[in-house]
Design a protein around this motif. Structure first.
Motif, short mmCIF file in Angstrom:
data_model
loop_
_atom_site.label_atom_id
_atom_site.label_comp_id
_atom_site.label_asym_id
_atom_site.label_seq_id
_atom_site.Cartn_x
_atom_site.Cartn_y
_atom_site.Cartn_z
N VAL A 1 0.86 -1.18 0.00
CA VAL A 1 0.00 0.00 0.00
C VAL A 1 0.90 1.23 0.00
O VAL A 1 1.37 1.69 1.05
N PRO A 2 1.21 1.77 -1.18
CA PRO A 2 2.14 2.92 -1.25
C PRO A 2 1.50 4.18 -0.69
O PRO A 2 0.28 4.31 -0.59
N GLU A 3 2.34 5.11 -0.35
CA GLU A 3 1.86 6.42 0.08
C GLU A 3 1.16 7.10 -1.10
O GLU A 3 1.58 6.97 -2.26
N ALA A 4 0.10 7.77 -0.80
CA ALA A 4 -0.65 8.47 -1.86
C ALA A 4 -0.93 9.89 -1.39
O ALA A 4 -1.55 10.08 -0.34
N ALA A 5 -0.49 10.86 -2.16
CA ALA A 5 -0.67 12.27 -1.79
C ALA A 5 -2.04 12.74 -2.25
O ALA A 5 -2.46 12.50 -3.39
N GLY A 6 -2.75 13.42 -1.35
CA GLY A 6 -4.03 13.98 -1.72
C GLY A 6 -5.16 12.99 -1.63
O GLY A 6 -5.01 11.84 -1.22
N GLU A 7 -6.35 13.46 -2.03
CA GLU A 7 -7.56 12.65 -1.96
C GLU A 7 -7.91 12.11 -3.33
O GLU A 7 -7.72 12.77 -4.35
N ALA A 8 -8.46 10.90 -3.34
CA ALA A 8 -8.99 10.36 -4.59
C ALA A 8 -10.36 10.93 -4.88
O ALA A 8 -10.75 11.08 -6.05
N TRP A 9 -11.11 11.24 -3.82
CA TRP A 9 -12.46 11.81 -3.97
C TRP A 9 -12.84 12.42 -2.62
O TRP A 9 -12.55 11.82 -1.57
N PRO A 10 -13.46 13.58 -2.61
CA PRO A 10 -13.86 14.15 -1.31
C PRO A 10 -14.96 13.32 -0.65
O PRO A 10 -15.96 12.96 -1.28
N VAL A 11 -14.78 12.99 0.62
CA VAL A 11 -15.72 12.16 1.38
C VAL A 11 -15.94 12.80 2.75
O VAL A 11 -14.99 13.27 3.39
N ARG A 12 -17.19 12.80 3.20
CA ARG A 12 -17.52 13.31 4.53
C ARG A 12 -18.40 12.30 5.26
O ARG A 12 -19.36 11.78 4.69
N LEU A 13 -18.05 12.01 6.50
CA LEU A 13 -18.81 11.06 7.33
C LEU A 13 -19.68 11.85 8.30
O LEU A 13 -19.17 12.51 9.21
N ASP A 14 -20.99 11.80 8.09
CA ASP A 14 -21.93 12.52 8.95
C ASP A 14 -22.60 11.62 9.98
O ASP A 14 -23.50 12.07 10.69
N ASP A 15 -22.21 10.36 10.02
CA ASP A 15 -22.82 9.45 10.99
C ASP A 15 -21.75 8.50 11.52
O ASP A 15 -20.93 7.98 10.75
N ALA A 16 -21.77 8.27 12.82
CA ALA A 16 -20.76 7.42 13.45
C ALA A 16 -20.89 5.97 13.06
O ALA A 16 -19.99 5.17 13.34
N ALA A 17 -22.02 5.57 12.42
CA ALA A 17 -22.17 4.18 11.99
C ALA A 17 -21.18 3.80 10.91
O ALA A 17 -20.94 2.63 10.65
N CYS A 18 -20.59 4.79 10.24
CA CYS A 18 -19.48 4.55 9.30
C CYS A 18 -18.23 5.11 9.97
O CYS A 18 -18.05 6.33 10.07
N SER A 19 -17.38 4.22 10.45
CA SER A 19 -16.20 4.65 11.20
C SER A 19 -14.98 4.86 10.31
O SER A 19 -14.00 5.47 10.74
N ARG A 20 -15.02 4.33 9.06
CA ARG A 20 -13.88 4.52 8.16
C ARG A 20 -14.36 4.38 6.72
O ARG A 20 -15.19 3.52 6.42
N PHE A 21 -13.82 5.22 5.85
CA PHE A 21 -14.21 5.17 4.44
C PHE A 21 -12.96 5.44 3.61
O PHE A 21 -12.30 6.47 3.77
N VAL A 22 -12.62 4.48 2.74
CA VAL A 22 -11.47 4.60 1.85
C VAL A 22 -11.96 4.63 0.41
O VAL A 22 -12.81 3.82 0.02
N ALA A 23 -11.46 5.57 -0.37
CA ALA A 23 -11.79 5.68 -1.79
C ALA A 23 -10.50 5.66 -2.61
O ALA A 23 -9.53 6.34 -2.27
N ARG A 24 -10.49 4.89 -3.68
CA ARG A 24 -9.33 4.79 -4.59
C ARG A 24 -9.89 4.82 -6.00
O ARG A 24 -10.90 4.18 -6.30
N ARG A 25 -9.24 5.55 -6.89
CA ARG A 25 -9.75 5.74 -8.25
C ARG A 25 -8.81 5.10 -9.26
O ARG A 25 -7.59 5.25 -9.17
N VAL A 26 -9.40 4.36 -10.20
CA VAL A 26 -8.66 3.75 -11.31
C VAL A 26 -9.28 4.25 -12.60
O VAL A 26 -10.45 3.98 -12.89
N ASP A 27 -8.50 4.98 -13.40
CA ASP A 27 -9.01 5.59 -14.62
C ASP A 27 -8.74 4.70 -15.83
O ASP A 27 -7.75 3.96 -15.89
N GLY A 28 -9.66 4.81 -16.80
CA GLY A 28 -9.44 4.17 -18.10
C GLY A 28 -9.52 2.66 -18.08
O GLY A 28 -8.80 2.00 -18.85
N VAL A 29 -10.40 2.09 -17.28
CA VAL A 29 -10.54 0.64 -17.24
C VAL A 29 -11.43 0.20 -18.40
O VAL A 29 -12.48 0.79 -18.67
#
Length: 831
Positions: free
Chosen positions: A203-231
């Motif tokens: 899992v390499p270091e990645a600078a910046g965000e892949a997509w802006p994400v906001r957690l407004d409820d504690a029922a989601c304790s973690r959210f990871v987003a990764r983008r792959v272009d041109g599939v």
């Protein structure tokens, strides 16, 4: 969970062990084997073929194709092989599986050459189901390009020689819903080396965000987003991945979907893939607004509940978190243009996902894992693993940046005396066994010296074992991995002089008496839907509406524990009627749940010793009341029709008689008086009394209740509180008198509203000790006795315990009995 032997072998050294031996190893550590699926029984020439040409035949009701196949030299001639095929999911140039004449498929189906549709078909192109490696039969099996050359034997390519192990994973072992967890358990059972697949995913270091994400409820304790272009959405899924998905019971769909499913099966982390071009604005995880709607991937429009957790963007909901994605951001299957894929890997509260899946009746592979707890450290690893696979097989490019919002706290260390497993099991384990076993399950172990001078273990549970919270959990793990079969089975000595309690004997006697009189025992579902009280016609302030709410019910629509047996019994009656049973007499004896008027806090008792009397009393005071009730429902004929007559339908009198039978079995005499209680018919309801105390009701159900619940006409029921009947520990014995009885008949005219049971009670009170039995045998109403009157005829049986009664004594006792009836109800002897 289904898994192939070769997949497990990638992470654990299994050697030459058979699938059966691996199954025994799983059982040793507490996992349940559902079935060992043997390798498909395919015999004969099964080869890989390439489609050379397709001729569409016309004039038939369904698509028929005349296909020319290159099978190399497998047919002995090197010439193209011609077959008839009805599938349309392949094109010229595709690789398919060809069963040549002489092949025998699972089930004993032999493939031969035959003339059909005006052509000679020299074999068959097979589907996954026909080959025994999957359930899909919507089309034939198409292999990815480059899988093998035409004419290559397909058995090794397809893995036809490999059995599949299917395990029944219990709810407390959610980490075993992945090959990662199963391999770890297998390594501990076999005591061999295990390689965590997570360690193979950089899992390499990645600078910046892949997509802006906001957690407004504690029922989601973690959210990871990764983008792959041109599939490339049309890129084929490699066969080795398809084979593992098929073995796991999942149908390959497209590369993007298959990759997310494969990573979920491999690591245990559910993933979701969005078409990034269809996601507008930042992703927000929040609860639903009442009445909000979402169209899920199954094209169903769902009305959301405020308890539902949603994945949303600027357009609104785009997914039901942890359960199913939304159709608005779905990646189309079979597209031609490259797709930018946004991968989601999140961690959700198990209870929230479980409630949503049950509420919408939408169980999914993702919800099945989330509701059993997923490793909160997996999201970035699983997202990276999926992204790498999409790059490798889909030609995509991983976009810069990774979004990783939220966090899950580390597990608290658990302290345990080093010799506690030995003391609990009564076994002296080898030195170092406790530390070794806890290390095998992933704990970080430290040895310390306690205040008592004895050795202690401080174990920090791994992130995937949220269930390890106390010393008893660690003890269970040591005992489980060392083998429960190593614990001696020693039965404790039974204390003499004890048997069933009086309450237990009474319960068995009641159950046996009802069964002997033709009733069939059922175990109805104990949970109810609150709407049943409206169907029963209960008033808003009726105490029966007060129920106990179940926090995590089996059925979201039935989340209440009721204080009556009737809803469950009537459900059982309806279910049996739907299966063709028309004449029913059902009963059950069981506890009901009645909330207390004052709520008492539940204490937290110790687990290493018996609670004190004060704590024990507080526990009992906090628990709801759970009296034992007896319930009966009847419908159809009580006496069957036959050559002896037309039969007799069940009536309110049978329900009353069932209550009296319960009293007789309990050693007391119950009385039936006029009653009125929903859901019973007001004119055909009896209140059952023990002495002067009401203990239940019996009779015919109200016609409106019968209509609302779709019950058979004239359905009857009875329910009494067995705990309200006083216990009589005396063992009754029959008394046989050597003296004959004297039987006298009396007919009494009373007002029509005088209950027959009340008049019989008056006769009993007046008859004194000599009166042995009163039985009603006739009821008459007519002009001869006057309007508003009826005649009740009883047989009175008199007997003296020490002598033969004279006629004068019997007549005197009869007159005394009649006199009380005259005094109480103005009865008159009918001439």
């Amino acid at each position: 969970m289904r898994v192939t032997q070769s997949w497990l072998a990638e992470y654990v050294e299994i050697g030459e062990r058979s699938a059966e031996e691996l199954g025994e190893a799983f059982v040793t550590v507490g996992l349940e084997i559902e079935e060992i699926h043997p390798a498909p029984d395919v015999r004969g020439p099964v080869v890989v073929g390439r489609v050379l040409g397709i001729e569409e035949l016309t004039g038939f009701k369904k698509p028929i194709r005349w296909v020319q196949l290159d099978v190399g030299d497998a047919n002995g001639t090197g010439e193209p092989q011609n077959v008839i095929c009805g599938a349309t999911n392949f094109a010229v140039g595709d690789l398919v599986v060809v069963t040549l004449p002489g092949t025998v498929l699972p089930g004993g189906f032999e493939v031969g050459a035959r003339k059909t549709y005006g052509h000679l078909s020299e074999g068959m192109i097979a589907s996954a189901r026909e080959l025994g490696i999957g359930t899909d039969h919507t089309g034939i099996l198409v292999l990815p390009p480059g899988t093998a050359e035409p004419g290559t034997p397909a058995a090794d390519v397809l893995g036809l020689h490999e059995p599949v192990i299917e395990l029944n994973v219990t709810p407390d072992r959610g980490y075993c819903f992945a090959v990662r967890g199963l391999a770890r358990e297998l390594g501990a059972s076999l005591d061999v080396d295990y390689t965590d697949p997570v360690l193979r995913v950089p899992v390499p270091e990645a600078a910046g965000e892949a997509w802006p994400v906001r957690l407004d409820d504690a029922a989601c304790s973690r959210f990871v987003a990764r983008r792959v272009d041109g599939v490339d959405p049309a890129a084929p899924t490699p066969w080795w991945m398809q084979r593992r998905l098929l073995a796991a019971g999942m149908r390959p769909i497209s590369l993007i979907v298959d990759v997310t499913n494969y990573v979920m099966l491999e690591l245990g982390q559910p993933l979701h893939a969005y078409d990034a071009s269809l996601v507008s604005g930042p992703i927000v995880v929040r609860r639903a607004v009442a009445g909000e709607k979402l169209t899920t991937l199954d094209d169903t429009v769902r009305t959301l509940d405020p308890d539902d957790l949603l994945i949303t963007d600027d357009s609104g909901p785009i997914g039901l978190a942890g359960v199913m994605g939304g159709a608005s951001t779905e990646i189309p299957v079979g597209g031609t243009e490259p797709v930018d894929v946004l991968l989601e890997a999140a961690h959700f509260a198990p209870a929230v996902i479980a409630r949503a899946a049950r509420r919408h009746k939408l169980p999914s592979e993702a919800s099945k894992r989330f509701e059993r707890t997923v490793d909160p450290q997996l999201p970035p690893i699983a997202a990276e693993r999926a992204a790498q696979l999409l790059v490798e097989f889909g030609g995509g490019t991983i976009a810069p940046g990774r979004t990783d919002v939220g966090e899950v706290g580390a597990a608290a260390p658990v302290r345990m005396p080093l010799d506690l497993p030995d003391r609990v099991a009564g076994v002296t384990y080898p030195r170092g066994a406790t530390v070794r076993r806890l290390t095998q399950i992933g704990c970080a172990v430290e040895l310390v010296t306690g205040d008592d001078g004895r050795g202690h273990v401080v174990a920090t549970p791994p992130s995937w074992r949220a269930d390890l919270t106390r010393a008893a959990d660690l003890v269970e793990e040591v005992l489980r991995l060392e083998g429960f079969d190593q614990i001696p089975s020693v039965l404790p000595a039974a204390p003499p002089g004890r048997g069933l309690t009086p309450a237990q004997r009474r319960r068995r006697a009641v159950s046996r008496a009802l069964a002997e009189h033709g009733y069939v025992e059922v175990l109805p579902f104990p949970f109810v839907d609150p709407s049943v009280w409206d169907a029963f016609g209960l008033a808003e302030d009726d105490p029966r509406r007060r129920t106990i709410h179940v926090v995590n019910p089996l059925d979201a629509d039935r989340a209440e524990l009721a204080g009556t047996l009737l809803p469950g019994l009537l459900d059982a009656l309806v279910r049996n009627r739907s299966r063709g049973m028309t004449d029913l007499a059902l009963y059950t004896v069981g506890q009901v749940t009645q909330p207390r008027t004052e709520k008492v806090p539940m204490p937290d008792p110790p687990v290493d010793r018996r609670p004190s009397d004060e704590v024990y009393a507080q526990i009992n005071a906090a628990l709801p009341q759970q009296p034992v009730h007896v319930g009966v429902v009847l419908a159809g004929d009580r006496e069957a029709r036959g050559w002896w007559g037309p039969g007799r339908p069940a009536s309110w009198a049978d329900a009353v008689q069932a209550a009296l039978l319960v009293g007789q079995a309990a050693g007391v005499q119950l009385r039936a008086t006029k009653g009125d209680l929903p859901p019973f018919h007001p004119g055909r309801c009896a209140e059952i009394r023990c002495g002067d105390w009401p203990i239940g009701h019996a009779g015919e159900l109200h016609p409106k209740v019968v209509e609302r619940l779709e019950l058979p006409p004239r359905t009857c029921a009875m329910e009494i509180d067995l705990d309200l009947i006083p216990l009589d520990d005396a063992r009754p014995h029959p008394v046989v008198s050597p003296y004959p009885p004297v039987t006298v008949d009396v007919a009494l005219v009373v007002d029509a509203d005088v209950p027959a049971a009340a008049l019989a009670e008056a006769l009993e009170d007046g008859g004194g000790d000599l009166l042995e039995d009163v039985r009603l045998f006739d009821v008459y109403a007519g002009e001869q006795i006057g309007e508003g009157k009826r005649s009740l005829a009883y047989t009175l049986r008199f007997r003296a315990p020490d002598r033969t009664l004279t006629s004068e004594e019997a007549n005197a006792a009869r007159d005394a009995a009649v006199a009380v009836a005259v005094e109480r109800y103005g009865a008159a002897l009918r001439g």
